[in-house]
Design a protein around this motif. Structure first.
Motif, PDB file in Angstrom:
ATOM      1  N   VAL A  43      -7.308   4.102   1.848  1.00  0.00           N
ATOM      2  CA  VAL A  43      -7.360   2.883   1.043  1.00  0.00           C
ATOM      3  C   VAL A  43      -8.832   2.540   0.837  1.00  0.00           C
ATOM      4  O   VAL A  43      -9.530   2.176   1.779  1.00  0.00           O
ATOM      5  N   ILE A  49      -4.796  -2.168  -5.781  1.00  0.00           N
ATOM      6  CA  ILE A  49      -5.066  -1.244  -4.687  1.00  0.00           C
ATOM      7  C   ILE A  49      -5.725   0.007  -5.269  1.00  0.00           C
ATOM      8  O   ILE A  49      -5.206   0.590  -6.236  1.00  0.00           O
ATOM      9  N   LEU A  79      -6.621   3.771  -4.181  1.00  0.00           N
ATOM     10  CA  LEU A  79      -6.335   4.778  -3.170  1.00  0.00           C
ATOM     11  C   LEU A  79      -7.166   6.028  -3.418  1.00  0.00           C
ATOM     12  O   LEU A  79      -7.490   6.343  -4.561  1.00  0.00           O
ATOM     13  N   ILE A  81       0.843  -1.199   0.000  1.00  0.00           N
ATOM     14  CA  ILE A  81       0.000   0.000   0.000  1.00  0.00           C
ATOM     15  C   ILE A  81       0.879   1.250   0.000  1.00  0.00           C
ATOM     16  O   ILE A  81       0.623   2.203  -0.738  1.00  0.00           O
ATOM     17  N   GLU A  82       1.938   1.260   0.790  1.00  0.00           N
ATOM     18  CA  GLU A  82       2.867   2.398   0.791  1.00  0.00           C
ATOM     19  C   GLU A  82       3.580   2.516  -0.548  1.00  0.00           C
ATOM     20  O   GLU A  82       3.757   3.620  -1.067  1.00  0.00           O
ATOM     21  N   ALA A  86      -8.332  -2.969  -1.430  1.00  0.00           N
ATOM     22  CA  ALA A  86      -7.005  -3.575  -1.635  1.00  0.00           C
ATOM     23  C   ALA A  86      -7.127  -5.093  -1.705  1.00  0.00           C
ATOM     24  O   ALA A  86      -7.820  -5.696  -0.891  1.00  0.00           O
TER      25      ALA A  86
END
Length: 144
Positions: free
Chosen positions: A91, A137, A139, A59-60, A94
């Motif tokens: 988020v 993912i 965002l 995620i980062e 995901a």
């Protein structure tokens, strides 16, 4: 799309991150809506364990790739000396792998702005290992 080096920019021009939190190693392509980066899973990454890295770190990595694209857009619309404020990142969705990411694995991340509402953007990201997509993912980025 252009390579970052061809544009006369560096990663620090695009992201507010500094070591040890910079996960992106190489920017392959970037324009105002899409960025593609490459990284190698390392023992220095957050969430590192003895056998690998927890997949939540993806995620980062996706957020940093989205930051590359949106940093490039900031420089092109507001100039190279504009404020490098980061985004608050949520988020929305995901799908991550269950297994640890093995050290030395090369990851390719693609981030694409799907919706742009000024200070709010929705970005769809994929993370690939070799030719296999291992994570998707979505965002939501907000910049105050």
């Amino acid at each position: 799309m252009g390579r970052l080096s061809d544009l006369g920019l560096s990663l620090t021009d695009l992201l507010p991150h500094r070591e040890p939190m910079v996960l992106v190693e190489e920017i392959l392509e970037v324009d105002r809506t899409v960025a593609q980066t490459r990284s190698t899973v390392r023992t220095s990454w957050p969430l590192a364990e003895s056998d690998g890295v927890q997949p939540l770190v993806l995620i980062e990595l996706a957020a940093q790739t989205a930051g590359v694209c949106n940093g490039w857009d900031r420089i092109n619309t507001k100039g190279p000396d504009s404020e490098k404020m980061g985004y608050l990142v949520g988020v929305k969705r995901a799908r991550l792998p269950e297994e640890l990411l093995g050290y030395g694995q090369r990851l390719l991340v693609r981030a694409e702005n799907k919706h742009d509402f000024g200070n709010l953007r929705e970005v769809f990201c994929t993370v690939s290992r070799e030719d296999e997509v291992i994570a998707e993912i979505t965002l939501q980025l907000f910049q105050a």
